[in-house]
Scaffold this active site. Structure first.
Site, short mmCIF file in Angstrom:
data_model
loop_
_atom_site.label_atom_id
_atom_site.label_comp_id
_atom_site.label_asym_id
_atom_site.label_seq_id
_atom_site.Cartn_x
_atom_site.Cartn_y
_atom_site.Cartn_z
N SER A 186 5.58 0.25 -4.60
CA SER A 186 4.19 -0.04 -4.27
C SER A 186 3.24 0.16 -5.45
O SER A 186 2.05 -0.15 -5.33
CB SER A 186 3.74 0.85 -3.09
OG SER A 186 3.82 2.21 -3.43
N LYS A 190 -2.44 6.14 2.71
CA LYS A 190 -2.96 5.81 1.39
C LYS A 190 -4.47 5.58 1.42
O LYS A 190 -5.19 6.03 0.51
CB LYS A 190 -2.24 4.56 0.86
CG LYS A 190 -0.76 4.78 0.58
CD LYS A 190 -0.09 3.49 0.13
CE LYS A 190 1.39 3.71 -0.18
NZ LYS A 190 2.05 2.48 -0.61
#
Length: 825
Positions: free
Chosen positions: A686, A729
């Site tokens: 990611s 996140k």
């Protein structure tokens, strides 16, 4: 002492060594062997050999005493003559003695190294007894002794024959008494009696009692022999014991226990297969002896089967309003879980035959998975049983052991049903992802039948060997990491993901649940301890780093403990915990969070990362140095993250002209990529677009906006692929002061999971490719290198300035139309 003086009625006094005997009484006219091993006794024998071989023998009262004292031996004994000594290995002496006459201890004249005593001979009393009466007593003694010898089978026939030839009453009584197998106390009583008539009478009483006991033993033996086959020795011994118990009246308990089992079976309403099995086992049990080892195994099995709730159920409450109120009261947030439970109740209410679903609550530690199960059980009015599966390696833990094994018992599922007492409890299978397998079997495979609604209606435990219906059981499972759960097992469960709590949720949980709970548990009153709102947030942000609230609760408990100490020690009425004095309760801050940079910087891009304890931000730094094209990656990066860096460099090389970067930059520069906090391992795809953005910023000299964070995987063509952990996140980005977040296009759906209190303060940019990422993240777009202009003018600076003037009016210069969606809430 002469032989011709033995029968005179004169009481003489002798000084002789004493030999205490253990469990043995010596009579006059008695010849016998015995072994001597004690040092005191050996020295007494040695002295006797020097003293005309004469010694005094008497029994000690306690046979376990190694060194008897003066008062621990009988006063009446026998003067004996040592006929023979034989030394055996091990300092033991075998001695042959002959009893001479009765004597009584007057006093002890010596105690060391052996006993020496003065004894007085006990002469026979001259009583007026008719000769005919003595003859009758002697005949009775001889007759009873013959019967005794026949019953006991322990007396040699020649001894019984020699008794009939004895004419002296005293000699007869002593020889008969010496051959009786009776206790020392009884023998000592006969030895102490010096009246011949009384002695013969007592001897008759003792023999009559022994004969009666021997006759009963023989009757028991004959009774047993009639009932069994003589070839079965073991069976014979058991039946003999049973006959003895019948004589003592102890056999009734066994039958009453079996009858109790039959009554429970008749009243229980058990399934037909269960009744047939129990009737068979009760028949086997009745034929066995109560002390047989197999009997205890069968009893345990019967009790297990009878104790199980084959038809017992608790009445289920299907009130949606009540369930909703209980779930709301016990837990803050967790809307998906609550909604799923309410859905289950609604369907159950419409169709009562719905099989119990298997719900798996997956999420990080401390988010309330286990406590949710308790609330669900309370909302449904079901019994609650928790099974911890962490570390379970043996299949028998689930299915049970077969009864052929010693110590066999049912598995945990059957044990949980017995514990619940109903067949429709809520069973929580905690930490199902922590199960493992070894040579004893795979417990996860055994769980397949338990959790499969098409099979568990006839679950067979190895111990019971009977089908048990588990379809009414509501199974809930919990897991931290679904990747370790076998796929066939995971396929049987409905997974509900429980993500970590946001700061706002933790704050509300602390205010509504944790602080009141800990104040009460520490014996405080609400008015005695107060927390400022800002303090709770500081504890969340700077003293805990977790997805759940366990660490938060521990810190609140620590504050309560210190507050309790202060209240008692300083006699304080009220304590207020503020930001200023928080360090006095919890010490210095343990954690810190990266904040957005104060200025836009070149070569530094901020990514977003997921950790087991929540999200975090990740700064990626890139430095360029003149060199030979070496690429250095530091910060404990995993293989996947290193590959993302290589993919980003390959993408940049393929688009160098469009990005305004020298085509041979990879030859002329050394590139160093570093991810700070090098002690923490990092991996995953990611960070792909973050790596690419920081590299492009360093190569073009264009700064990255300080308020932008991003996450997404990059391909060689520059496409942005989806990632996981969006909620965690985004929460980390918001905590760090980020205002714009770049997400992959396929993660647009995950924005709905973000709490509204967070999402309304953020700008979400949905990027399909790197061009969109660069437009959002960089302070300005790179100036492409046009081949035509390069050929006319090699001045790259002038070219870039010209392109910068025309970039807004002519989008065709880049040749790319960005697909960008900006969502502002």
């Amino acid at each position: 002492m002469a032989e011709n003086n033995q029968n005179k009625n004169i009481e003489e006094i002798y000084s002789l060594p004493l030999l205490p005997l253990r469990g043995l009484t010596v009579f006059p006219h008695m010849v016998l062997h015995f072994d001597v091993g004690r040092k005191v006794s050996v020295k007494a024998l040695e002295q006797a050999m020097l003293n005309n071989q004469m010694i005094f023998l008497t029994a000690q009262k306690d046979i376990n005493s190694e060194s008897p004292k003066q008062g621990e031996v009988y006063k009446i004994g026998t003067i004996a003559k040592v006929k023979q000594l034989l030394r055996l290995p091990g300092d033991t002496i075998r001695v042959l003695v002959e009893g001479i006459k009765r004597a009584k201890i007057l006093k002890f004249t010596q105690t060391e190294p052996y006993f020496t005593v003065e004894v007085k001979e006990i002469a026979q009393k001259n009583t007026r007894v008719r000769k005919v009466e003595l003859e009758a007593l002697m005949r009775q003694v001889i007759m009873n002794f013959e019967n005794y010898a026949k019953l006991t089978n322990r007396i040699a026939p020649e001894i019984a024959a020699s008794i009939e030839t004895i004419e002296e009453p005293a000699r007869l009584s002593d020889i008969v008494a010496s051959n009786l197998f009776i206790k020392v106390d009884s023998k000592q009583e006969l030895l102490s009696e010096n009246n011949i008539k009384t002695r013969l009478t007592k001897l008759l009483e003792v023999m009559s009692k022994e004969i009666e006991i021997l006759q009963i033993e023989r009757e028991i033996s004959l009774k047993v022999k009639k009932q069994i086959d003589k070839s079965q020795k073991e069976y014979y011994l058991r039946e003999q014991l049973k006959a003895i118990q019948d004589e003592l009246g102890e056999g009734e308990n066994w039958n009453s226990e079996i009858e109790g089992y039959k009554e429970r079976l008749a009243l229980g309403g058990y399934p037909i297969e269960v009744e047939e099995k129990l009737i068979k086992e009760l028949g086997r049990l009745k034929k066995m002896h109560s002390a047989a080892p197999e009997g205890s195994v069968i009893r345990t099995y019967i009790e297990w089967v009878l104790d199980l709730p084959w038809n017992k159920k608790t009445e289920e409450i299907l009130s949606l309003e009540l369930a909703s109120n209980i779930l709301e009261k016990d837990h803050y947030g967790l809307e998906k879980v609550k909604e799923r439970i309410i859905e289950f109740l609604a369907v159950r209410k419409l169709k009562n035959s719905l099989k119990g679903p298997i719900i798996c609550l997956a999420g990080p530690p401390g988010v309330g998975k286990t406590s949710i199960a308790k609330s669900v059980a309370r909302a449904l009015n079901r019994k609650y049983v928790r099974l911890s599966l962490g570390g379970v390696r043996d299949e028998a833990e689930i299915r049970g052991h077969r009864r052929t094994y010693v110590g066999a018992m049912p598995g945990r599922i059957i044990n949980a049903l017995k514990q619940a007492g109903t067949k429709n409890p809520l069973i929580l299978l905690d930490e199902i992802d922590k199960m493992s397998s070894d040579f004893k079997g795979d417990p996860a495979s055994a769980m397949l039948e338990v959790l499969d609604g098409e099979q568990n209606f006839s679950f067979r435990d190895h111990y019971l060997e009977l089908p048990f219906d588990l379809s009414d059981v509501l199974f809930l499972t919990t897991a931290n990491n679904l990747s370790t759960v076998p796929k066939p097992l995971l396929d049987r469960m409905e997974v509900i993901d429980i993500s970590g709590y946001t700061e706002e949720e933790k704050y509300n949980i602390a205010e509504m649940y944790l602080i009141p709970k800990q104040i009460k548990e520490h014996g405080l009153l609400k008015r005695q301890l107060r927390f400022e709102s800002a303090v709770v947030r500081d504890i969340i942000n700077y003293y805990t780093r977790e997805a759940g609230v366990r660490g938060l609760e521990r810190n609140i408990a620590k504050v309560c403990r210190k507050a309790a100490k202060t209240i008692i020690a300083e006699d304080r009425k009220v304590i207020t915990v503020s930001k200023k004095n928080l360090v006095n309760f919890l010490g210095i801050k343990r954690y810190h969070y990266d904040k957005a940079c104060r200025i836009d910087e070149v070569g530094i891009a901020r990514g977003l990362a997921w950790t087991p304890v929540g999200g975090d931000t990740l700064s990626i730094e890139v430095n360029l140095m003149k060199g030979e094209g070496k690429i250095e990656l530091t910060g404990q990066l995993g293989d996947v993250m290193k590959e993302s860096a290589k993919i980003a460099i390959s993408y940049i090389r393929s688009r160098a002209d469009e990005l305004g970067i020298e085509n041979d930059f990879y030859k002329n520069y050394d590139i160093h990529v570093h991810v700070p906090e090098g002690a923490t391992p990092k991996d995953g795809p990611s960070a792909g677009i973050t790596l690419a953005t920081s590299l492009i910023s360093a190569l073009t000299g264009i700064p990255v906006k300080r308020c932008v964070a991003m996450t997404g995987e990059i391909t060689l063509r520059g496409k942005v692929l989806p990632i996981g952990g969006v909620k965690e996140k985004v929460l980390a980005a918001h905590r760090a002061g980020i205002t714009t977040i770049i997400l992959p296009g396929e993660n647009e759906k995950d924005i709905s999971d973000i709490p509204e209190t967070i999402s309304k303060n953020l700008n979400f940019v949905i990027a399909e490719n790197m061009e969109c990422v660069l437009q959002t993240a960089l302070t300005s777009m790179p100036i492409p290198i046009l081949k035509e202009v390069s050929e006319m003018n090699n001045d790259k600076v002038a070219h870039n300035e010209k392109c910068q003037d025309n970039i807004q009016s002519d989008a065709s210069i880049t040749g790319i139309t960005p697909k960008t969606t900006v969502i502002k809430q």
